[in-house]
Write a protein that holds these residues in place. Structure first.
Motif, short mmCIF file in Angstrom:
data_model
loop_
_atom_site.label_atom_id
_atom_site.label_comp_id
_atom_site.label_asym_id
_atom_site.label_seq_id
_atom_site.Cartn_x
_atom_site.Cartn_y
_atom_site.Cartn_z
N GLY A 24 0.80 -1.22 0.00
CA GLY A 24 0.00 0.00 0.00
C GLY A 24 0.83 1.26 0.00
N TYR A 25 1.98 1.22 0.63
CA TYR A 25 2.80 2.43 0.72
C TYR A 25 4.02 2.39 -0.19
CZ TYR A 25 -0.12 4.13 4.44
OH TYR A 25 -1.19 4.58 5.15
N SER A 26 4.68 1.25 -0.25
CA SER A 26 5.91 1.20 -1.04
C SER A 26 5.68 0.69 -2.45
CB SER A 26 6.94 0.30 -0.35
OG SER A 26 6.90 0.49 1.04
N ALA A 86 8.32 10.60 2.59
CA ALA A 86 8.91 9.91 1.43
C ALA A 86 8.01 8.75 0.99
CB ALA A 86 10.30 9.40 1.78
N LEU A 87 7.52 7.97 1.98
CA LEU A 87 6.67 6.83 1.63
C LEU A 87 5.38 7.27 0.96
CD1 LEU A 87 6.96 4.44 4.69
CD2 LEU A 87 7.39 3.87 2.31
N THR A 88 4.80 8.36 1.49
CA THR A 88 3.55 8.85 0.92
C THR A 88 3.79 9.35 -0.51
OG1 THR A 88 2.96 9.52 3.14
CG2 THR A 88 1.55 10.30 1.38
N ALA A 89 4.93 10.01 -0.71
CA ALA A 89 5.26 10.50 -2.05
C ALA A 89 5.44 9.33 -3.01
CB ALA A 89 6.53 11.34 -2.01
N ALA A 102 7.69 10.63 -9.77
CA ALA A 102 7.76 12.00 -9.29
C ALA A 102 8.61 12.06 -8.02
CB ALA A 102 6.36 12.55 -9.01
N ALA A 103 8.48 11.06 -7.15
CA ALA A 103 9.28 11.03 -5.93
C ALA A 103 10.76 10.94 -6.27
CB ALA A 103 8.87 9.86 -5.05
N GLU A 104 11.07 10.13 -7.26
CA GLU A 104 12.46 9.98 -7.69
C GLU A 104 12.98 11.31 -8.24
OE1 GLU A 104 12.77 6.77 -10.44
OE2 GLU A 104 14.94 6.65 -10.20
N ALA A 105 12.11 12.00 -8.98
CA ALA A 105 12.52 13.26 -9.62
C ALA A 105 12.83 14.34 -8.59
CB ALA A 105 11.44 13.73 -10.58
#
Lengths: 343, 239
Positions: free
Chosen positions: A63-65, A198-201, A208-211
């Motif tokens: 769910g999160y990762s 970070a997990l939510t992103a 997008a989180a990576e960017a």
């Protein structure tokens, strides 16, 4: 941390106060369960709490990762077998062998996770299953642990927990209580920490989180190891309670992954409350349909499919959005429904 | 001025499809450079290759004196390249302020913090507890730029920041560029809006079909040259 108007308004709703009160009372009732519940009820509650922990861990992964594993039975079984090995052959006291089995499970998860992380998406899912099968076949080869037919925990070891049977049941119950409550508390704490952002992103959008510089692989790997450890702890407890372990029971994809996925999916993926709702529904269904045989499994499959067709956010996900519910606020709210375009 | 970013003979592929055919681009410290070109010219692919989002093979990308080709995206980000992605890509579960804060995770220390971003985009102050996606397109773009600035980048990459926005909103956004430059940040903007690009940039590269077809300062380039480099066909004006 800054105050969040949106979620504060959500938190202030009277219904949420009632729900939180209900949760508090339920925890309180569970905390004193040995005073009011019979042996059969205690056993059922131990199972419920174990499944709650497994479901919280699978939800943290998927769910999160975004790591869809169908091989979490690898760590349930590993935790169980390591516990038996540590308690029977290394002479570790039973209650110390539980956390130690969890730590060793995490250590073994490092290389097996490294292998699984070479794969992505559906291949990752299949890879985790293959890893679990390798563990099952390996366990069947270990003669000292009974090979394919398994092994029982010596009576003396079981008795080392407490002299009387009632005393043992009470200790066992509180172990389950701690594992179940700790699984919820751990996920909640993790999501409220800086890892939560970070997990939510990552949950919202991994590219997008990576960017924006989130070390997505490192965060996901850490979560994989943490869930392996806690899943291993739960597995160690489950087989301490069963007093017997066999490769097929320890590495059962049905018991430790399929049912767990069912719980999380019908409860609500990507929410802390979802697995709590899911585990209640799962055990209620099981009590109702215990005598239906195969029909029970068919019904569960049908329910899971129905939930995904009607509202894939699951029971809690749907109710939460409709009524603005929040029992354990983390500040970060998932909204799967795409927002209306403003431009 | 010292060279901050330099690519030499940069090639990129999507499977068997080659999207970039040997791109040479340099950006100096504090410089603002625009990449212009039509859809599919390879501009966004170029940004993806520099940021490590697109696996790079056998090519030269140096940044701040280090070869960064093949680095993971978060490591390149830490070295000082931040991206404002096309379409903003805000996190819908996070508030405006949380969207900004996550930009600072794993970034560098420097002048950009929440207060500095709010000073740059005062519109965001009143919205900081709103979900990022509940904002207007222009405000979302401000959050995306602020989020990238929070990591105190040495080089800010902006991918089509004017896409889908009203002309007045585009102006508001571009008004921030000089203030970002003042902090010493180099900027690489990808734009289809040539006028906007020429107005802010020190130098321009024109891309077509994965190659650089024209480069120079806005003052040196004529409309005819740009039209030819952009569309490939000679226009009446050029002929």
């Amino acid at each position: 941390m800054t105050t969040l108007t949106a979620s504060s308004a959500r938190n202030a709703k009277p219904i949420n106060f009632v729900l939180r009160l209900a949760l508090g009372l339920a925890v309180l009732a569970l905390a004193v369960a040995p005073m009011w519940a019979g042996r059969a009820e205690l056993r059922l509650m131990m199972e419920v709490l174990s499944y709650l922990a497994l479901a919280q861990m699978w939800n943290l992964l998927a769910g999160y990762s975004g790591l869809i594993s169908v091989g979490q039975q690898a760590y349930v079984g590993l935790g169980g077998y390591l516990f038996f090995a540590l308690a029977m052959f290394a002479g570790v006291p039973v209650l110390a062998a539980l956390p130690l089995a969890a730590v060793v499970t995490a250590l073994i998860a490092l290389p097996s996770g490294w292998v699984a992380f070479r794969l992505q998406g559906a291949y990752f899912a299949i890879g985790t299953w293959v890893i679990a099968e390798v563990f099952r076949l390996t366990a069947a080869q270990v003669g000292a642990l009974g090979g394919g037919s398994g092994i029982s925990l010596p009576v003396a070891l079981a008795q080392s927990i407490a002299e009387s049977r009632d005393g043992r049941e009470t200790v066992m119950y509180y172990l389950a209580f701690v594992i179940g409550i700790a699984s919820v508390a751990m996920v909640w704490g993790l999501l409220r920490s800086k890892w939560g952002l970070a997990l939510t992103a990552i949950r919202d959008s991994e590219p997008a989180a990576e960017a924006v510089g989130v070390a997505t692989r490192r965060v996901k790997f850490l979560i994989y190891i943490v869930t392996a450890m806690f899943t291993g702890l739960t597995g160690a407890f489950i087989f301490l309670q069963k007093l017997r372990i066999t490769p097929d029971a320890a590495f059962s994809v049905n018991d430790w992954t399929a049912f767990v996925i069912f719980i999380v999916v019908i409860g609500g993926l990507g929410t802390i409350e979802g697995p709590i709702v899911g585990v209640i529904v799962f055990f209620a269904l099981r009590e109702i349909a215990a005598d239906w045989g195969t029909w029970y499994l068919i019904m569960m499959g049908a329910i899971a499919i129905a939930v995904m067709l009607v509202d894939k956010r699951g029971i809690w996900g749907a109710l939460r959005t409709r009524y603005g519910l929040s029992i354990l606020p983390v500040g970060f709210v998932l909204d799967i429904t795409p927002p209306a375009r403003k431009d | 001025m010292t060279t901050l970013l330099e690519t030499r003979d940069l090639k990129a592929f999507y499977g068997d499809f080659q999207a970039l055919f040997g791109i040479d681009v340099t950006v100096a410290d504090g410089e603002t450079v625009a990449l212009i070109g039509a859809n599919g010219a390879g501009k966004s692919t170029f940004l993806r290759a520099i940021t490590g989002m697109l696996p790079a093979a056998g090519q030269q990308i140096s940044f701040g004196g280090q070869t960064v080709a093949g680095w993971a995206a978060d490591r390149i980000h830490k070295a000082g390249i931040a991206m404002v992605p096309e379409g903003r890509r805000l996190f819908p579960s996070l508030t405006v302020e949380e969207n900004l804060l996550i930009g600072a995770s794993g970034g560098r220390k420097g002048p950009w913090d929440l207060a500095a971003v709010y000073a740059l985009f005062p519109d965001l102050v009143a919205k900081k507890t709103n979900p990022g996606t509940a904002l207007s397109g222009g405000q979302q773009q401000m959050v995306a730029i602020g989020r990238a600035l929070m990591s105190n980048p040495r080089l800010l990459l902006c991918d089509e920041i004017s896409l889908g926005l009203a002309p007045k909103v585009i102006k508001d956004i571009y008004r921030a560029v000089p203030q970002i430059r003042e902090g010493g940040t180099a900027i690489l903007v990808v734009e289809q809006d040539v006028g906007q690009a020429l107005a802010v940039a020190d130098r321009v590269y024109c891309f077509m079909e994965g190659r650089v077809t024209l480069t120079g300062t806005p003052a040196e380039l004529t409309r005819a040259q740009i039209a030819q480099a952009y569309f490939g066909a000679k226009t009446e004006e050029a002929a």
